[in-house]
Motif scaffolding. Structure first.
Motif, PDB file in Angstrom:
ATOM      1  N   UNK A  22      -2.489  16.064  43.880  1.00 28.35           N
ATOM      2  CA  UNK A  22      -3.764  16.415  44.572  1.00 28.35           C
ATOM      3  C   UNK A  22      -3.370  17.202  45.901  1.00 28.35           C
ATOM      4  N   UNK A  23      -2.282  16.750  46.407  1.00 30.04           N
ATOM      5  CA  UNK A  23      -1.915  17.350  47.752  1.00 30.04           C
ATOM      6  C   UNK A  23      -1.503  18.459  47.681  1.00 30.04           C
ATOM      7  N   UNK A  24      -0.851  18.942  46.411  1.00 31.09           N
ATOM      8  CA  UNK A  24      -0.163  20.218  46.365  1.00 31.09           C
ATOM      9  C   UNK A  24      -1.311  21.205  46.155  1.00 31.09           C
ATOM     10  N   UNK A  25      -2.305  20.846  45.307  1.00 27.33           N
ATOM     11  CA  UNK A  25      -3.638  21.618  45.119  1.00 27.33           C
ATOM     12  C   UNK A  25      -4.280  22.119  46.629  1.00 27.33           C
ATOM     13  N   UNK A  26      -4.462  21.103  47.330  1.00 27.37           N
ATOM     14  CA  UNK A  26      -4.835  21.399  48.705  1.00 27.37           C
ATOM     15  C   UNK A  26      -3.981  22.340  49.704  1.00 27.37           C
ATOM     16  N   UNK A  27      -2.548  21.996  49.587  1.00 30.53           N
ATOM     17  CA  UNK A  27      -1.768  22.961  50.012  1.00 30.53           C
ATOM     18  C   UNK A  27      -1.689  24.450  49.668  1.00 30.53           C
ATOM     19  N   UNK A  28      -1.756  24.316  48.331  1.00 32.94           N
ATOM     20  CA  UNK A  28      -1.746  25.954  47.866  1.00 32.94           C
ATOM     21  C   UNK A  28      -3.179  26.536  48.118  1.00 32.94           C
ATOM     22  N   UNK A  29      -4.272  25.898  48.229  1.00 30.44           N
ATOM     23  CA  UNK A  29      -5.435  26.289  48.610  1.00 30.44           C
ATOM     24  C   UNK A  29      -5.407  26.850  50.075  1.00 30.44           C
ATOM     25  N   UNK A  30      -4.688  26.045  50.984  1.00 29.37           N
ATOM     26  CA  UNK A  30      -4.807  26.331  52.230  1.00 29.37           C
ATOM     27  C   UNK A  30      -3.845  27.563  52.541  1.00 29.37           C
ATOM     28  N   UNK A  31      -2.735  27.571  51.755  1.00 29.31           N
ATOM     29  CA  UNK A  31      -1.969  28.855  51.921  1.00 29.31           C
ATOM     30  C   UNK A  31      -2.636  29.831  51.342  1.00 29.31           C
ATOM     31  N   UNK A  32      -3.181  30.060  50.197  1.00 32.56           N
ATOM     32  CA  UNK A  32      -4.054  31.226  49.688  1.00 32.56           C
ATOM     33  C   UNK A  32      -5.170  31.558  50.834  1.00 32.56           C
ATOM     34  N   UNK A  33      -5.906  30.656  51.397  1.00 34.13           N
ATOM     35  CA  UNK A  33      -6.966  30.872  52.443  1.00 34.13           C
ATOM     36  C   UNK A  33      -6.436  31.350  53.765  1.00 34.13           C
ATOM     37  N   UNK A  34      -5.351  31.155  54.185  1.00 34.53           N
ATOM     38  CA  UNK A  34      -4.750  31.452  55.385  1.00 34.53           C
ATOM     39  C   UNK A  34      -4.306  32.980  54.943  1.00 34.53           C
ATOM     40  N   UNK A  35      -3.710  33.103  53.825  1.00 33.47           N
ATOM     41  CA  UNK A  35      -3.057  34.444  53.435  1.00 33.47           C
ATOM     42  C   UNK A  35      -4.535  35.347  53.353  1.00 33.47           C
ATOM     43  N   UNK A  36      -5.409  35.155  52.724  1.00 35.35           N
ATOM     44  CA  UNK A  36      -6.741  36.046  52.714  1.00 35.35           C
ATOM     45  C   UNK A  36      -7.173  36.134  54.171  1.00 35.35           C
ATOM     46  N   UNK A  37      -7.464  35.392  54.846  1.00 38.55           N
ATOM     47  CA  UNK A  37      -8.057  35.486  56.136  1.00 38.55           C
ATOM     48  C   UNK A  37      -7.211  36.376  56.940  1.00 38.55           C
ATOM     49  N   UNK A  38      -5.649  36.763  56.701  1.00 32.42           N
ATOM     50  CA  UNK A  38      -5.031  37.333  57.490  1.00 32.42           C
ATOM     51  C   UNK A  38      -5.083  38.754  57.022  1.00 32.42           C
ATOM     52  N   UNK A  39      -5.681  39.144  55.978  1.00 37.46           N
ATOM     53  CA  UNK A  39      -5.707  40.425  55.244  1.00 37.46           C
ATOM     54  C   UNK A  39      -6.597  41.437  56.296  1.00 37.46           C
ATOM     55  N   UNK A  40      -6.007  42.933  56.352  1.00 39.12           N
ATOM     56  CA  UNK A  40      -7.011  43.489  57.077  1.00 39.12           C
ATOM     57  C   UNK A  40      -8.285  44.095  56.340  1.00 39.12           C
ATOM     58  N   UNK A  41      -9.013  44.630  56.974  1.00 44.59           N
ATOM     59  CA  UNK A  41     -10.337  45.215  56.271  1.00 44.59           C
ATOM     60  C   UNK A  41     -10.046  45.794  54.908  1.00 44.59           C
ATOM     61  N   UNK A  42      -9.132  46.811  54.870  1.00 43.10           N
ATOM     62  CA  UNK A  42      -8.788  47.463  53.550  1.00 43.10           C
ATOM     63  C   UNK A  42      -7.880  46.775  52.682  1.00 43.10           C
ATOM     64  N   UNK A  43      -7.219  45.923  53.161  1.00 44.63           N
ATOM     65  CA  UNK A  43      -6.394  44.974  52.259  1.00 44.63           C
ATOM     66  C   UNK A  43      -7.381  44.147  51.474  1.00 44.63           C
ATOM     67  N   UNK A  44      -8.255  43.494  52.172  1.00 43.11           N
ATOM     68  CA  UNK A  44      -9.352  42.445  51.744  1.00 43.11           C
ATOM     69  C   UNK A  44     -10.086  43.346  50.597  1.00 43.11           C
ATOM     70  N   UNK A  45     -10.450  44.389  50.770  1.00 42.79           N
ATOM     71  CA  UNK A  45     -11.201  45.222  50.025  1.00 42.79           C
ATOM     72  C   UNK A  45     -10.669  45.473  48.829  1.00 42.79           C
ATOM     73  N   UNK A  46      -9.496  45.931  49.007  1.00 44.60           N
ATOM     74  CA  UNK A  46      -8.435  46.034  47.772  1.00 44.60           C
ATOM     75  C   UNK A  46      -8.278  44.939  46.863  1.00 44.60           C
ATOM     76  N   UNK A  47      -7.957  43.822  47.627  1.00 44.69           N
ATOM     77  CA  UNK A  47      -7.637  42.485  46.791  1.00 44.69           C
ATOM     78  C   UNK A  47      -8.981  42.276  45.982  1.00 44.69           C
ATOM     79  N   UNK A  48      -9.955  42.457  46.608  1.00 40.85           N
ATOM     80  CA  UNK A  48     -11.262  41.835  45.924  1.00 40.85           C
ATOM     81  C   UNK A  48     -11.500  42.683  44.607  1.00 40.85           C
TER      82      UNK A  48
END
Length: 71
Positions: free
Chosen positions: A1-27
């Motif tokens: 369970x801890x690895x799932x939370x760590x993976x979610x945290x890493x993904x969340x930080x990565x997405x929050x650090x994307x620029x406006x255009x990078x976020x739109x292209x990702x979505x």
């Protein structure tokens, strides 16, 4: 369970650090891949519909991310 939370945290930080255009292209790219996978399993492949949908979602997310912040 801890690895799932760590993976979610890493993904969340990565997405929050994307620029406006990078976020739109990702979505948009997630939308494209998701629709293509669903089309393959449920019906025949409809590439044009998936590309148009992804383009529209990318444009909308880009335009609205300037108005509504992601945080």
């Amino acid at each position: 369970m801890a690895s799932t939370k760590q993976l979610y945290g890493r993904l969340d930080r990565w997405v929050r650090n994307l620029s406006r255009i990078e976020y739109a292209l990702f979505v948009g790219s997630v939308s494209l891949v998701s629709q293509l996978i669903i089309d393959i399993f449920l019906t025949e492949l409809q590439l044009l519909d998936a590309v148009i949908t992804a383009l529209i979602i990318t444009i909308v997310f880009y335009l609205l991310s300037g108005i509504f912040p992601r945080d």
